[in-house]
Design a protein around this motif. Structure first.
Motif, short mmCIF file in Angstrom:
data_model
loop_
_atom_site.label_atom_id
_atom_site.label_comp_id
_atom_site.label_asym_id
_atom_site.label_seq_id
_atom_site.Cartn_x
_atom_site.Cartn_y
_atom_site.Cartn_z
N HIS A 86 0.82 -1.21 0.00
CA HIS A 86 0.00 0.00 0.00
C HIS A 86 0.86 1.27 0.00
N HIS B 110 0.94 3.65 -3.68
CA HIS B 110 1.09 5.10 -3.62
C HIS B 110 2.37 5.58 -4.26
N HIS C 138 -4.71 1.14 -7.76
CA HIS C 138 -5.18 1.75 -6.52
C HIS C 138 -5.82 3.12 -6.74
N HIS D 161 -9.05 5.50 -4.88
CA HIS D 161 -8.95 6.82 -4.26
C HIS D 161 -9.85 7.83 -4.95
N HIS E 112 -6.98 8.33 5.88
CA HIS E 112 -6.04 8.09 4.77
C HIS E 112 -6.66 8.57 3.45
#
Ligand SMILES: [Zn+2]
Ligand SMILES: [Zn+2]
Ligand SMILES: [Zn+2]
Length: 350
Positions: free
Chosen positions: A216, A221, A237, A241, A318
């Motif tokens: 992660h 990221h 990912h 988001h 987050h």
């Protein structure tokens, strides 16, 4: 020069001349002392006056001869493309023109898209995956501005690809728990006691929480700015988001998990014996199932008690406050170890 042209016209059906296409073979380029050394003024001249050319042509050849136009007349296409085509012998050039005009059109479209990067805006009503890469340097900022709606975007225009991107959350335990069970019993059958297998599975789960954190933080990221890197990040990912509440793009698609199992199995195999590998790997897989289900629950469930209530706050922090902190999802253990715990103030606010 005129004689040369007239002879050539008689031999060939010069439909391309009609549209200003003059290949290298039409030019007296082998003549010594010729002033025509460069393709540009020559082609420009022909592209400029198609009417004049036709008259000239028809007096020199059969005036009743029908001239069929090319699908993409060269005089209408990009001057740069025309100059490139003029570098080919006439036959090849006209072949390219006739058969690849579509491709040429797409090429210039792609070039335009790349050139537009600076001011590119994403159309949320069109399939997103092949759009987001064009955001370039702006992609990371765009993807971290969440749209909170339960309705997810379309990823691909193709229905099969689109289907593969949608995963119901219960597919994860439904598919992977039997595999976990099979892996753990494999170690049992190989002679390990139940308590040992439980210990190995617990070790696997602990290893998973570290894998979850590392993936992660460092992979999901990762900073991207090129077209394909942005596209890959979005699929991995970024999509989560951008649309955190899209319930069908939250858990990992089982087909992708199955592929990832292969390298992870080999990795576990490096540190374990043949009979303990299944139990440790099974524990890791169980950790993954717990992670994906927990992650889904944190987004779509309404926990009223700790620790789930705290975990939800922690994970929404987050998403909506500090996206480069709080990478742990099932626990904040590794955030504490590696110092990526979100600052206290925002944690309290959230
Ligand atoms: Zn994230
Ligand atoms: Zn992110
Ligand atoms: Zn999330």
């Amino acid at each position: 020069m005129e004689d040369y042209r007239a002879n050539a016209i008689e031999k060939q059906n010069y439909t391309e001349l009609e549209h200003g296409y003059v290949g290298l073979f039409d030019r007296p380029r082998f003549e010594r002392g010729s002033t025509i050394s460069c393709a540009w003024p020559f082609s420009a001249l022909y592209a400029a006056s198609p009417e004049k050319r036709r008259k000239k042509l028809q007096t020199k050849t059969n005036p009743n001869k029908k001239i069929t136009p090319l699908p993409l007349p060269i005089c209408h296409c990009n001057p740069l493309v025309r100059e490139i085509l003029l570098l080919f012998p006439r036959r090849i050039g006209s072949f390219l023109l006739e058969h690849f005009s579509q491709i040429l059109r797409h090429c210039s479209w792609i070039l335009e898209m790349v050139a537009q990067e600076e001011e590119f805006t994403v159309d949320l009503n069109k399939p997103l995956v092949f759009q987001v890469g064009h955001l370039g340097e702006q992609y990371q900022e765009w993807v971290h501005q969440p749209i909170v709606s339960k309705e997810g975007p379309r990823f691909f225009g193709n229905n099969v690809l689109e289907f593969l991107t949608r995963t119901k959350w219960y597919a994860v335990p439904l598919i992977w728990l039997p595999v976990v069970f099979w892996l753990l019993t494999t170690s049992l059958r190989m002679g390990h006691r139940l308590s040992d297998v439980a210990l190995m599975a617990a070790l696997g789960i602990l290893i998973w929480t570290l894998v979850e954190y590392v993936l992660h933080r460092f992979l999901f990221h990762i900073n991207t700015n090129s077209y394909w890197a942005n596209t890959a990040h979005y699929l991995l990912h970024g999509c989560h988001h951008k649309h955190p509440m899209d319930g069908l793009r939250l858990v990992f698609p089982p087909a992708a998990t199955a592929i990832l199992c292969i390298p992870f199995w080999n990795l576990v195999g490096l540190f374990t014996t043949a009979s303990t590998t299944p139990a440790v790997f099974g524990g890791g897989l169980l950790g993954y199932v717990m992670y994906d289900c927990t992650h889904y629950y944190l987004h779509h469930g309404q926990p009223s008690h700790d620790p789930a209530k705290h975990l939800k706050k922690y994970h929404l922090n987050h998403h909506f406050r500090i996206q480069d902190k709080g990478f742990g999802i099932t626990s904040s253990l590794w955030d504490i170890v590696f110092g990526t715990l979100p600052p206290q103030i925002s944690a309290k606010k959230a």
